[in-house]
Design a protein around this motif. Structure first.
Motif, PDB file in Angstrom:
ATOM      1  N   GLU A  73       6.695  -5.089  -3.353  1.00  0.00           N
ATOM      2  CA  GLU A  73       6.769  -5.440  -1.931  1.00  0.00           C
ATOM      3  C   GLU A  73       7.944  -4.756  -1.250  1.00  0.00           C
ATOM      4  O   GLU A  73       7.863  -4.359  -0.093  1.00  0.00           O
ATOM      5  CB  GLU A  73       6.859  -6.959  -1.756  1.00  0.00           C
ATOM      6  CG  GLU A  73       5.501  -7.620  -1.879  1.00  0.00           C
ATOM      7  CD  GLU A  73       5.541  -9.110  -1.604  1.00  0.00           C
ATOM      8  OE1 GLU A  73       6.645  -9.676  -1.657  1.00  0.00           O
ATOM      9  OE2 GLU A  73       4.476  -9.680  -1.358  1.00  0.00           O
ATOM     10  N   ASN A 112       3.564  -1.258   3.564  1.00  0.00           N
ATOM     11  CA  ASN A 112       2.579  -2.339   3.658  1.00  0.00           C
ATOM     12  C   ASN A 112       1.137  -1.839   3.708  1.00  0.00           C
ATOM     13  O   ASN A 112       0.248  -2.458   3.128  1.00  0.00           O
ATOM     14  CB  ASN A 112       2.858  -3.212   4.887  1.00  0.00           C
ATOM     15  CG  ASN A 112       4.205  -3.899   4.760  1.00  0.00           C
ATOM     16  OD1 ASN A 112       4.822  -3.898   3.688  1.00  0.00           O
ATOM     17  ND2 ASN A 112       4.685  -4.477   5.852  1.00  0.00           N
ATOM     18  N   ILE A 113       0.920  -0.693   4.379  1.00  0.00           N
ATOM     19  CA  ILE A 113      -0.478  -0.253   4.487  1.00  0.00           C
ATOM     20  C   ILE A 113      -1.016   0.243   3.148  1.00  0.00           C
ATOM     21  O   ILE A 113      -2.207   0.174   2.901  1.00  0.00           O
ATOM     22  CB  ILE A 113      -0.715   0.801   5.607  1.00  0.00           C
ATOM     23  CG1 ILE A 113       0.164   2.026   5.415  1.00  0.00           C
ATOM     24  CG2 ILE A 113      -0.569   0.215   6.973  1.00  0.00           C
ATOM     25  CD1 ILE A 113      -0.337   3.210   6.242  1.00  0.00           C
ATOM     26  N   GLU A 129      -2.033  -2.971   1.393  1.00  0.00           N
ATOM     27  CA  GLU A 129      -3.274  -3.483   1.982  1.00  0.00           C
ATOM     28  C   GLU A 129      -4.476  -2.703   1.463  1.00  0.00           C
ATOM     29  O   GLU A 129      -5.507  -3.271   1.106  1.00  0.00           O
ATOM     30  CB  GLU A 129      -3.223  -3.358   3.513  1.00  0.00           C
ATOM     31  CG  GLU A 129      -2.478  -4.501   4.179  1.00  0.00           C
ATOM     32  CD  GLU A 129      -2.062  -4.155   5.595  1.00  0.00           C
ATOM     33  OE1 GLU A 129      -2.775  -3.377   6.256  1.00  0.00           O
ATOM     34  OE2 GLU A 129      -1.003  -4.661   6.033  1.00  0.00           O
ATOM     35  N   LYS A 130      -4.312  -1.380   1.402  1.00  0.00           N
ATOM     36  CA  LYS A 130      -5.404  -0.518   0.956  1.00  0.00           C
ATOM     37  C   LYS A 130      -5.766  -0.841  -0.502  1.00  0.00           C
ATOM     38  O   LYS A 130      -6.939  -0.991  -0.840  1.00  0.00           O
ATOM     39  CB  LYS A 130      -4.957   0.942   1.083  1.00  0.00           C
ATOM     40  CG  LYS A 130      -6.044   1.947   0.787  1.00  0.00           C
ATOM     41  CD  LYS A 130      -5.501   3.347   0.936  1.00  0.00           C
ATOM     42  CE  LYS A 130      -6.294   4.338   0.114  1.00  0.00           C
ATOM     43  NZ  LYS A 130      -5.609   5.635  -0.002  1.00  0.00           N
ATOM     44  N   GLN A 186      -5.148  -3.599  -2.180  1.00  0.00           N
ATOM     45  CA  GLN A 186      -5.703  -4.932  -2.331  1.00  0.00           C
ATOM     46  C   GLN A 186      -7.176  -4.948  -1.925  1.00  0.00           C
ATOM     47  O   GLN A 186      -7.997  -5.624  -2.537  1.00  0.00           O
ATOM     48  CB  GLN A 186      -4.898  -5.940  -1.513  1.00  0.00           C
ATOM     49  CG  GLN A 186      -4.189  -6.935  -2.424  1.00  0.00           C
ATOM     50  CD  GLN A 186      -2.780  -7.205  -2.015  1.00  0.00           C
ATOM     51  OE1 GLN A 186      -2.418  -6.988  -0.857  1.00  0.00           O
ATOM     52  NE2 GLN A 186      -1.976  -7.703  -2.937  1.00  0.00           N
ATOM     53  N   ASP A 187      -7.451  -4.156  -0.902  1.00  0.00           N
ATOM     54  CA  ASP A 187      -8.826  -4.006  -0.455  1.00  0.00           C
ATOM     55  C   ASP A 187      -9.686  -3.411  -1.575  1.00  0.00           C
ATOM     56  O   ASP A 187     -10.794  -3.884  -1.850  1.00  0.00           O
ATOM     57  CB  ASP A 187      -8.827  -3.079   0.772  1.00  0.00           C
ATOM     58  CG  ASP A 187     -10.097  -3.194   1.577  1.00  0.00           C
ATOM     59  OD1 ASP A 187     -10.568  -4.337   1.738  1.00  0.00           O
ATOM     60  OD2 ASP A 187     -10.618  -2.151   2.035  1.00  0.00           O
TER      61      ASP A 187
END
Lengths: 96, 241
Positions: free
Chosen positions: A66, A71-72, A75-76, A78-79
């Motif tokens: 973290e 962050n992006i 996010e990617k 985790q997607d």
């Protein structure tokens, strides 16, 4: 309402800010830290997979990624994990 | 008024017709300026000497019979420049490696270049993860004493005398994060995280401008860093939403 917020703020300011960030990692001594971020993200996923969500030491990897990963990126990934197409967790097939 | 004091007490932003460096705000920049001055001294000495030689030879037909077939002299003017170059190269390399040295960082900030603004992320704090964009202030919204094309709406706040790690990346095309008074510059590339380490030795507002041609508004995505004490910094962390 405003008083409540001020009180909360005063309370927060009373607590000293914990200055804490991932330290130097000898595996990643270079300017390029992309792999450092990536490795910690993968390690966290593996750790959770092996030890379960509640296993506290896994949080170390989470804190590290973290702090390091944009962050992006997270996010990617985790997607991708949700869709089952995350490339970092390929299982090795057992040979007979 | 305070802004004017902040920005003009020290020269922490580019100025019109500026010839020198901005005032240093980090130990590394002090070293860089020292290296520059030291190199300049050697350079000017050589330049003066060469100019004098040229003047002599061109205006007075200088001829010295001992210059012919003089092995010792030729040895000298081969070795002396070599030694001079070494005395410049050694401190230069030493400084180059020192800038790359990672001290134990105490705070990590992520900086992302976007077309055409910077966004910053603070993710060290368990219960307070922050992410914000930092756009240039349009000229109409500037206040007295503000620097045109340099001011932004959300500044990057950092505590001074703290070892900082900055991770720089980009979301679309190449950008470059730079802070001249701290002696730091790193390219922001999509898909790559570049790490720079720095420390500010005094409070102040530091200005930088995108240093990699990134499109139409390349000139209009400055970066502003506000260095302050730990108390103000923690206030910023707690109040920023």
């Amino acid at each position: 309402m405003a008083d409540e917020r001020l009180e909360k703020l005063a309370e927060q300011l009373e607590q000293p800010l914990v200055i804490q960030t991932p330290g130097f990692d000898a595996r990643f001594p270079n300017t390029n830290q992309s792999k450092n971020c990536w490795q910690n993200f993968v390690d966290f996923q593996k750790c959770v997979k092996l030890k379960g969500e509640d296993y506290v030491p896994c949080q170390y990897f989470k804190r590290t990624y973290e702090s390091l990963c944009p962050n992006i990126w997270v996010e990617k990934w985790q997607d991708q994990l949700e869709k089952g197409v995350f490339p970092g967790l390929k299982e090795r097939k057992a040979h007979h | 008024m305070t802004t004017m004091l902040h920005t003009h007490l020290f020269s922490d932003m580019p100025e019109s017709k500026q010839l020198n460096f901005q005032d240093p705000a980090s130990p590394m920049m002090e070293q860089i300026i020292m290296l520059h001055d030291y190199t300049m001294f050697i350079l000017m000495t050589i330049l003066t000497f060469i100019m004098w030689m040229l003047m002599k030879t061109t205006t007075r037909m200088m001829y010295w019979r001992n210059m012919n077939e003089n092995t010792k002299l030729e040895m000298m003017w081969t070795m002396l420049p070599a030694i001079m170059l070494t005395t410049i190269a050694y401190p230069s390399l030493k400084l180059l490696y020192a800038t790359d040295e990672s001290m134990e960082p105490e705070l990590t900030i992520k900086s992302m270049g976007n077309q055409w603004y910077w966004s910053y992320e603070y993710s060290d704090y368990e219960n307070k993860k922050m992410e914000f964009a930092s756009y240039m202030m349009p000229t109409e919204e500037l206040k007295m004493g503000d620097n045109r094309l340099l001011e932004v709406d959300n500044r990057l706040m950092i505590p001074m005398n703290t070892n900082m790690r900055m991770l720089i990346t980009a979301a679309d095309v190449l950008h470059s994060f730079t802070m001249p008074s701290l002696g730091m510059k790193a390219d922001a590339m999509p898909g790559r995280l570049n790490q720079v380490n720095f420390l500010t030795s005094r409070p102040g507002m530091f200005y930088g401008q995108c240093s990699e041609l990134c499109g139409t508004n390349h000139s209009f995505m400055p970066m502003v860093m506000e260095s302050t004490n730990l108390k103000n910094y923690s206030y910023f962390i707690h109040t920023e939403t």
